[in-house]
Write an enzyme that holds these catalytic residues in place. Structure first.
Site, PDB file in Angstrom:
ATOM      1  CB  CYS A 108      28.515  45.284   5.895  1.00 30.60           C
ATOM      2  SG  CYS A 108      27.448  46.221   4.801  1.00 30.60           S
ATOM      3  N   GLY A 136      33.572  45.167   2.167  1.00 32.60           N
ATOM      4  CA  GLY A 136      32.836  46.324   1.662  1.00 32.60           C
ATOM      5  C   GLY A 136      33.773  47.460   1.365  1.00 32.60           C
ATOM      6  CG  ASN A 140      27.710  41.586   7.759  1.00 29.40           C
ATOM      7  OD1 ASN A 140      28.356  40.578   7.982  1.00 29.40           O
ATOM      8  ND2 ASN A 140      27.253  41.865   6.568  1.00 29.40           N
ATOM      9  N   GLY A 141      24.396  42.266   7.303  1.00 29.51           N
ATOM     10  CA  GLY A 141      23.279  41.355   7.027  1.00 29.51           C
ATOM     11  C   GLY A 141      22.144  42.113   6.385  1.00 29.51           C
ATOM     12  CB  CYS A 162      26.033  32.728   4.878  1.00 24.07           C
ATOM     13  SG  CYS A 162      26.528  33.074   3.187  1.00 24.07           S
ATOM     14  CE1 TYR A 170      34.470  36.851  -4.463  1.00 23.65           C
ATOM     15  CE2 TYR A 170      32.694  37.708  -3.102  1.00 23.65           C
ATOM     16  CZ  TYR A 170      33.741  37.920  -3.976  1.00 23.65           C
ATOM     17  OH  TYR A 170      34.074  39.185  -4.344  1.00 23.65           O
ATOM     18  CB  SER A 196      37.719  33.573  -3.581  1.00 28.08           C
ATOM     19  OG  SER A 196      37.333  34.289  -4.720  1.00 28.08           O
ATOM     20  CG  ASP A 247      36.194  31.935 -10.305  1.00 25.50           C
ATOM     21  OD1 ASP A 247      36.627  32.218  -9.162  1.00 25.50           O
ATOM     22  OD2 ASP A 247      35.667  32.776 -11.044  1.00 25.50           O
ATOM     23  CG  ASP A 248      34.718  32.157  -5.864  1.00 25.01           C
ATOM     24  OD1 ASP A 248      35.594  32.887  -6.340  1.00 25.01           O
ATOM     25  OD2 ASP A 248      33.539  32.518  -5.724  1.00 25.01           O
ATOM     26  CB  CYS A 279      21.788  35.930  -1.067  1.00 22.50           C
ATOM     27  SG  CYS A 279      22.042  36.066   0.718  1.00 22.50           S
ATOM     28  CB  CYS A 308      21.940  29.736   4.964  1.00 17.69           C
ATOM     29  SG  CYS A 308      20.887  30.490   3.689  1.00 17.69           S
ATOM     30  CB  CYS A 350      22.723  31.487  -3.076  1.00 19.77           C
ATOM     31  SG  CYS A 350      24.142  30.714  -2.291  1.00 19.77           S
TER      32      CYS A 350
HETATM   33  P1  AMP Z   1      30.204  36.463 -12.426  1.00 17.82           P
HETATM   34  O1  AMP Z   1      31.278  37.136 -13.194  1.00 17.82           O
HETATM   35  O2  AMP Z   1      28.967  37.306 -12.327  1.00 17.82           O
HETATM   36  O3  AMP Z   1      29.890  35.069 -12.894  1.00 17.82           O
HETATM   37  O4  AMP Z   1      30.690  36.348 -10.910  1.00 17.82           O
HETATM   38  C1  AMP Z   1      31.563  35.356 -10.517  1.00 17.82           C
HETATM   39  C2  AMP Z   1      32.866  35.939 -10.074  1.00 17.82           C
HETATM   40  O5  AMP Z   1      32.652  36.979  -9.115  1.00 17.82           O
HETATM   41  C3  AMP Z   1      33.715  34.901  -9.390  1.00 17.82           C
HETATM   42  O6  AMP Z   1      35.041  35.062  -9.860  1.00 17.82           O
HETATM   43  C4  AMP Z   1      33.622  35.198  -7.904  1.00 17.82           C
HETATM   44  O7  AMP Z   1      34.902  35.128  -7.284  1.00 17.82           O
HETATM   45  C5  AMP Z   1      33.082  36.602  -7.813  1.00 17.82           C
HETATM   46  N1  AMP Z   1      31.872  36.684  -6.964  1.00 17.82           N
HETATM   47  C6  AMP Z   1      30.994  35.739  -6.665  1.00 17.82           C
HETATM   48  N2  AMP Z   1      29.992  36.211  -5.893  1.00 17.82           N
HETATM   49  C7  AMP Z   1      30.256  37.497  -5.700  1.00 17.82           C
HETATM   50  C8  AMP Z   1      29.598  38.538  -4.991  1.00 17.82           C
HETATM   51  N3  AMP Z   1      28.466  38.324  -4.336  1.00 17.82           N
HETATM   52  N4  AMP Z   1      30.179  39.759  -5.029  1.00 17.82           N
HETATM   53  C9  AMP Z   1      31.303  39.972  -5.697  1.00 17.82           C
HETATM   54  N5  AMP Z   1      31.965  39.034  -6.397  1.00 17.82           N
HETATM   55  C10 AMP Z   1      31.458  37.813  -6.391  1.00 17.82           C
END
Ligand code: AMP
Length: 450
Positions: free
Chosen positions: A2, A28, A102-103, A236, A242, A283, A345-346, A382, A433, A436
């Protein structure tokens, strides 16, 4: 997940809160709200949806006041309902208390049960209401004392902004899990927010982090700071991976620099022969640039992003999530055709995004797709406010890197090492932290494990 903001000023704050919330919209998109103190009482406007859709000239007229708070919501505790939107407002002891959070608290269920047994009624199903109820319950003439008593009870992640009469109050948990910053303009306007973007955009100097365990009170005499207990920081790390904006500098780490360095480090840890490096925007972009620079492989734009799409992550079914990924990102055939591609990707969480993108990049003619992830495998949920699913849905909790590679259809797959990622922060590793990634929870989440 949030975003919060609070402003104490000598002039009307409603539009500033609105613009500030806009710059926190990535934190959010489900609901948004603003509450101001108009000199006599609180005025609250909130609802489901984006900040831009929830406020107009009529709402600004209603929300006229010099002190206010705002919130954007992404549901982590409690369902996605209008009654769960924030700020929350309570009337108690002839006073009004308004609060945005937030949290995630890890002990809100037991506190709620205890308060219900005392006869207290709740209007929402979110953990935030427990904080508000405790502050109101403990208030006996000194708001800081009430906050301290509340902090003695609640456990987990909380970055809170609160309105109490003509005062803006903010407090952050002793671990400082979620970010919170404060800045002051030359005119004495004080802004407290989840990230630095709103402070820079609205215009403050002397921006600093609210410290873990710190309680801030802003009134006509200026900023007063107090502490609940000693600082035990556990920021965090996923905020930098991300969640936070690329321009965020939180607790001494700039997310752009961090993401870029992670890309450079990963390129040394997991090199590959390829023609182009592309990013999963947004990201993943600094990481891909870092990977490209360090490896000498040219960076190109290979995925076109639809800027008007919301979150793909929280869609309820796998089919909907896949369709959303398609809508959100489309491969650029003219760039990808007959090329060996490194895709940065992140993170990989469920694996939906990577699997879908790789399949479509290959369809668009990519000869090889090498996936490079600038965070280690996410193996644990998390409990402090990032929306990571339970272990059964986390692909890395259930499969090895080689099995994930096969499932997502990549020609090769590599994640940055934990040491590599921590090195990219430039700080000592014990201030973060990383639960995850490694399952070490600084605050026991027993009540929340199902
Ligand atoms: P996934 O498709 O489930 O493997 O999620 C990974 C993708 O979602 C990556 O491209 C991230 O940029 C994005 N992502 C990672 N964590 C989150 C999160 N908590 N909420 C929304 N998007 C996320």
């Amino acid at each position: 997940m949030c975003g919060v903001i609070g402003i104490h000023s000598q002039s009307d704050v409603s539009k500033k809160l609105f613009y500030g919330l806009n710059s926190l919209q990535h934190r959010g998109q489900e609901a948004s709200g603003i509450c101001v103190y108009d000199g006599e009482s609180m005025v609250l406007e909130k609802g489901m949806g984006l900040v831009y859709d929830n406020f107009d000239d009529e709402s600004f007229l209603k929300l006229s006041g010099n002190i206010g708070i705002g919130h954007v919501r992404y549901a982590t505790a409690g369902g996605s309902h209008e009654y769960n939107s924030q700020p929350l407002l309570a009337f108690s002891k002839n006073k009004e208390f308004a609060l945005a959070h937030n949290g995630n608290l890890v002990n809100h269920k037991s506190i709620r049960k205890e308060l219900e047994e005392e006869g207290m009624l709740f209007q929402t199903s979110i953990d935030t209401e427990v904080i508000l109820s405790l502050v109101a319950k403990f208030y006996e003439g000194d708001i800081i004392e009430a906050v301290k008593k509340t902090m003695a009870r609640i456990k987990g992640a909380y970055s809170v902004v609160m309105l109490f009469e003509d005062k803006l109050v903010a407090f952050r948990d002793p671990n400082g899990f979620r970010p919170l910053l404060i800045g002051e303009s030359q005119k004495g306007e004080v802004i407290i927010a989840s990230e630095n973007a709103p402070l820079e955009i609205i215009g403050t100097d002397k921006i600093r982090d609210v410290k873990p365990s710190e309680i801030i009170l802003v009134d006509e005499n200026g900023i007063h700071s107090d502490f609940y207990e000693k600082d035990n920081r556990e920021h965090c790390i996923f905020e930098y991976v991300y969640f936070a904006r690329t321009d965020a500098t939180l607790d001494g780490v700039n997310s752009y620099n961090f993401r870029r360095r992670c890309g450079e480090i990963l390129s040394k840890e997991a090199p590959v022969e390829a023609d182009l490096v592309i990013a999963v925007p947004d990201s993943g972009t600094p990481g891909a640039m870092g990977y490209a620079q360090e490896s000498g492989i040219p960076f190109a734009e290979g995925l076109v992003k639809n800027r008007y799409m919301g979150r793909t992550f929280i869609k309820p079914t796998p089919e909907e999530r896949e369709l959303s990924v398609k809508l959100k990102l489309n491969p650029l055939e003219t760039v990808l055709k007959d090329k060996r591609i490194v895709v940065v990707d992140d993170s990989i969480v469920r694996g939906t995004t990577s699997k879908n993108l790789i399949m479509r990049m290959k369809k668009a003619g990519a000869k090889e797709v090498h996936m490079r992830i600038v965070s280690p495998p996410v193996k644990y949920p998390c409990f402090y406010g990032i929306d990571t699913p339970s272990r059964k849905n986390l692909i890395a909790a259930n499969y090895s890197v080689e099995e994930i590679r096969e499932k997502i259809g990549a020609d090769s797959l590599a994640f940055i090492s934990m040491d590599g990622m921590l090195g990219a922060t430039g700080l000592k590793e014990d201030v973060f932290c990383k639960s995850c990634f490694n399952g070490n929870y600084a605050v026991e989440p027993k009540e929340l494990i199902v």
